[in-house]
Design a protein around this motif. Structure first.
Motif, PDB file in Angstrom:
ATOM      1  N   CYS A  36       0.660  -1.313   0.087  1.00 40.96           N
ATOM      2  CA  CYS A  36       0.051   0.104  -0.011  1.00 40.96           C
ATOM      3  C   CYS A  36       0.805   1.232  -0.123  1.00 40.96           C
ATOM      4  N   LYS A  37       2.130   1.146  -0.211  1.00 38.78           N
ATOM      5  CA  LYS A  37       2.900   2.335  -0.260  1.00 38.78           C
ATOM      6  C   LYS A  37       3.281   2.485  -1.876  1.00 38.78           C
ATOM      7  N   TYR A  38       3.356   3.980  -1.941  1.00 40.35           N
ATOM      8  CA  TYR A  38       3.529   4.624  -3.190  1.00 40.35           C
ATOM      9  C   TYR A  38       4.449   5.660  -3.215  1.00 40.35           C
ATOM     10  N   PHE A  39       5.740   5.519  -4.096  1.00 36.25           N
ATOM     11  CA  PHE A  39       6.778   6.408  -3.840  1.00 36.25           C
ATOM     12  C   PHE A  39       6.535   7.418  -4.891  1.00 36.25           C
ATOM     13  N   GLN A  53      -0.751  13.167  -2.499  1.00 36.64           N
ATOM     14  CA  GLN A  53      -0.896  13.068  -1.015  1.00 36.64           C
ATOM     15  C   GLN A  53      -2.425  13.394  -0.485  1.00 36.64           C
ATOM     16  N   ASP A  62      -0.143   5.010   1.461  1.00 32.69           N
ATOM     17  CA  ASP A  62       0.959   5.494   2.073  1.00 32.69           C
ATOM     18  C   ASP A  62       1.850   6.197   0.941  1.00 32.69           C
ATOM     19  N   VAL A  64       5.144   8.090  -0.119  1.00 28.94           N
ATOM     20  CA  VAL A  64       6.562   8.213   0.442  1.00 28.94           C
ATOM     21  C   VAL A  64       7.047   8.985  -0.749  1.00 28.94           C
ATOM     22  N   GLU A  77       6.600  -3.639  -0.204  1.00 31.83           N
ATOM     23  CA  GLU A  77       5.605  -2.794   0.097  1.00 31.83           C
ATOM     24  C   GLU A  77       5.003  -1.870  -0.684  1.00 31.83           C
ATOM     25  N   TYR A  78       5.770  -1.750  -1.679  1.00 36.09           N
ATOM     26  CA  TYR A  78       5.285  -0.649  -2.751  1.00 36.09           C
ATOM     27  C   TYR A  78       4.419  -1.083  -4.092  1.00 36.09           C
TER      28      TYR A  78
END
Length: 126
Positions: A36-39, A53, A62, A64, A77-78
């Motif tokens: 659920c992370k997105y860079f 955001q 989330d 980052v 995680e991404y």
């Protein structure tokens, strides 16, 4: 025009299109609680980062923000990442790592890479 196998042009403003791309990436590769992370590169336009955001929170992503050459995708995680070409400072690539190498790292981790571009700049660079 872009030389890519797949490319999408949006009629939305750049920030909205970038947020939409993040949501599409999450729907394809993300899962609530996992991936659920997105860079997002810190070298995107500030208004684009802000809208990403804003749109990410309610759907459980989330975001980052940081240097693309420092993010670690090894934890799985991404769901994806975004860079800008040319970046907000007008540079073809942000310093530290080529976008080609960065794309390989994202893909090896099972994520998707989105590149926010200026199509007129791309025609000049070709």
């Amino acid at each position: 025009l872009t030389g890519l196998a797949m490319s999408v042009a949006s009629l939305l403003d750049e920030s909205s299109a970038a947020a939409e791309a993040m949501q599409m990436t999450f729907s394809l590769k993300g899962k609530k609680g996992k991936k659920c992370k997105y860079f997002v590169s810190e070298d995107l336009h500030p208004q684009t980062i802000a809208l990403i955001q804003t749109r990410a929170g309610p759907i459980g992503i989330d975001v980052v923000v940081g240097k693309h050459n420092e993010v670690d995708f090894s934890g799985g995680e991404y769901c994806g990442a975004m860079v800008q070409y040319p970046n907000t400072y007008g540079s073809i690539e942000s310093p530290g790592e080529s976008y080609s190498s960065f794309a390989s790292r994202v893909h090896e981790a099972g994520g998707l890479l989105t590149v926010a571009t200026d199509l007129m700049a791309l025609t000049k660079l070709a």
